[in-house]
Design a protein around this motif. Structure first.
Motif, PDB file in Angstrom:
ATOM      1  N   MET A 138       0.852  -1.187   0.000  1.00  0.00           N
ATOM      2  CA  MET A 138       0.000   0.000   0.000  1.00  0.00           C
ATOM      3  C   MET A 138       0.890   1.240   0.000  1.00  0.00           C
ATOM      4  N   SER A 140       1.297   4.741   1.185  1.00  0.00           N
ATOM      5  CA  SER A 140       0.672   5.532   2.246  1.00  0.00           C
ATOM      6  C   SER A 140       1.348   6.870   2.475  1.00  0.00           C
ATOM      7  N   ASP A 146      -6.565   7.753   5.859  1.00  0.00           N
ATOM      8  CA  ASP A 146      -7.818   7.027   5.640  1.00  0.00           C
ATOM      9  C   ASP A 146      -7.935   5.952   6.713  1.00  0.00           C
ATOM     10  N   ASP A 148      -9.977   3.658   7.110  1.00  0.00           N
ATOM     11  CA  ASP A 148     -10.357   2.346   6.588  1.00  0.00           C
ATOM     12  C   ASP A 148      -9.141   1.544   6.128  1.00  0.00           C
ATOM     13  N   LEU A 149      -8.070   2.245   5.767  1.00  0.00           N
ATOM     14  CA  LEU A 149      -6.872   1.578   5.258  1.00  0.00           C
ATOM     15  C   LEU A 149      -5.680   1.672   6.197  1.00  0.00           C
ATOM     16  N   GLN A 150      -5.679   2.694   7.028  1.00  0.00           N
ATOM     17  CA  GLN A 150      -4.505   2.960   7.858  1.00  0.00           C
ATOM     18  C   GLN A 150      -4.892   3.041   9.330  1.00  0.00           C
ATOM     19  N   GLY A 174       1.125  -1.362   4.840  1.00  0.00           N
ATOM     20  CA  GLY A 174      -0.077  -2.161   4.638  1.00  0.00           C
ATOM     21  C   GLY A 174       0.040  -2.930   3.331  1.00  0.00           C
ATOM     22  N   TYR A 176      -2.132  -5.390   0.200  1.00  0.00           N
ATOM     23  CA  TYR A 176      -3.315  -5.931  -0.457  1.00  0.00           C
ATOM     24  C   TYR A 176      -2.950  -7.303  -1.017  1.00  0.00           C
ATOM     25  N   LEU A 181      -7.677  -5.801   1.045  1.00  0.00           N
ATOM     26  CA  LEU A 181      -6.816  -5.386   2.151  1.00  0.00           C
ATOM     27  C   LEU A 181      -6.598  -6.545   3.114  1.00  0.00           C
ATOM     28  N   HIS A 184      -3.603  -3.509   7.566  1.00  0.00           N
ATOM     29  CA  HIS A 184      -3.651  -2.046   7.623  1.00  0.00           C
ATOM     30  C   HIS A 184      -2.233  -1.507   7.826  1.00  0.00           C
TER      31      HIS A 184
END
Length: 191
Positions: A138, A140, A146, A148-150, A174, A176, A181, A184
């Motif tokens: 990911m 970042s 975010d 939802d992701l971090q 993070g 994928y 995902l 995180h």
């Protein structure tokens, strides 16, 4: 027979014990048809019972078939979960072999740059193997935070005004797996 009696008989209101034109008591004419109706009802009842038993048999077979299907899919799912990582492990065995060779070289090596190059080759091979299996890191750093992701570990004053509310540093990247995902990113956010 009078007109009134005829009307009563046609309307089904005449009594079975009435007298006919000659003065003789009427016999129950429907006696023979009752036995035919009883036999017809009995065969119809037998047909219905046979239909019910056929439907019950189909139902039991269908239920047994579904039960077998459920057991089979549960068994296949367990086997799949046990062997799902087999392909990934097999592809990582080459990297493990290279790591073992690198450790042996570290014990006897005197040239630091050669060791560094060897370790980088092993690391790149590991990264390429995982990416071939669908792993994607990911991005970042310097992106808007975010949740939802971090996962924000802490907030620090932003070094520049344009980094407020954005990721300043990544403590753990993070990842994928096939665009889903799986981990995180742990980040530090500027405030």
């Amino acid at each position: 027979m009078t007109e009134n009696e005829k009307d009563m008989q046609t309307n089904g209101q005449a009594s079975t014990g009435s007298e006919n034109e000659k003065g003789m008591p009427e016999e129950n004419i429907s006696n023979s048809s009752n036995t035919n109706d009883g036999a017809a009802e009995a065969t119809e009842l037998e047909k219905k019972e046979q239909e019910v038993s056929e439907i019950r048999d189909k139902y039991l077979r269908l239920q047994a078939e579904f039960d077998n299907y459920r057991k089979r899919t549960a068994k296949e799912r367990i086997e799949l979960m046990q062997t799902a990582s087999k392909d990934v492990i097999i592809s990582l065995l080459d990297v493990l072999d290279d790591t073992d060779r690198a450790v042996k070289q570290l014990e006897s090596a005197t040239d630091v740059t050669a060791v560094k190059d060897g370790v980088m080759l092993v690391f790149n091979k590991l990264r390429n193997t995982l990416q071939a299996r669908g792993l994607k890191p990911m991005e970042s750093i310097h992106t808007s935070f975010d949740p939802d992701l971090q996962e924000a570990i802490t907030e620090i004053p932003a070094p520049t005004p344009d980094l407020e509310g954005k990721v300043v540093d990544v403590l753990q990247p993070g990842y994928y797996l096939n665009d889903k995902l799986i981990r995180h990113a742990k980040v530090i956010v500027g405030k």
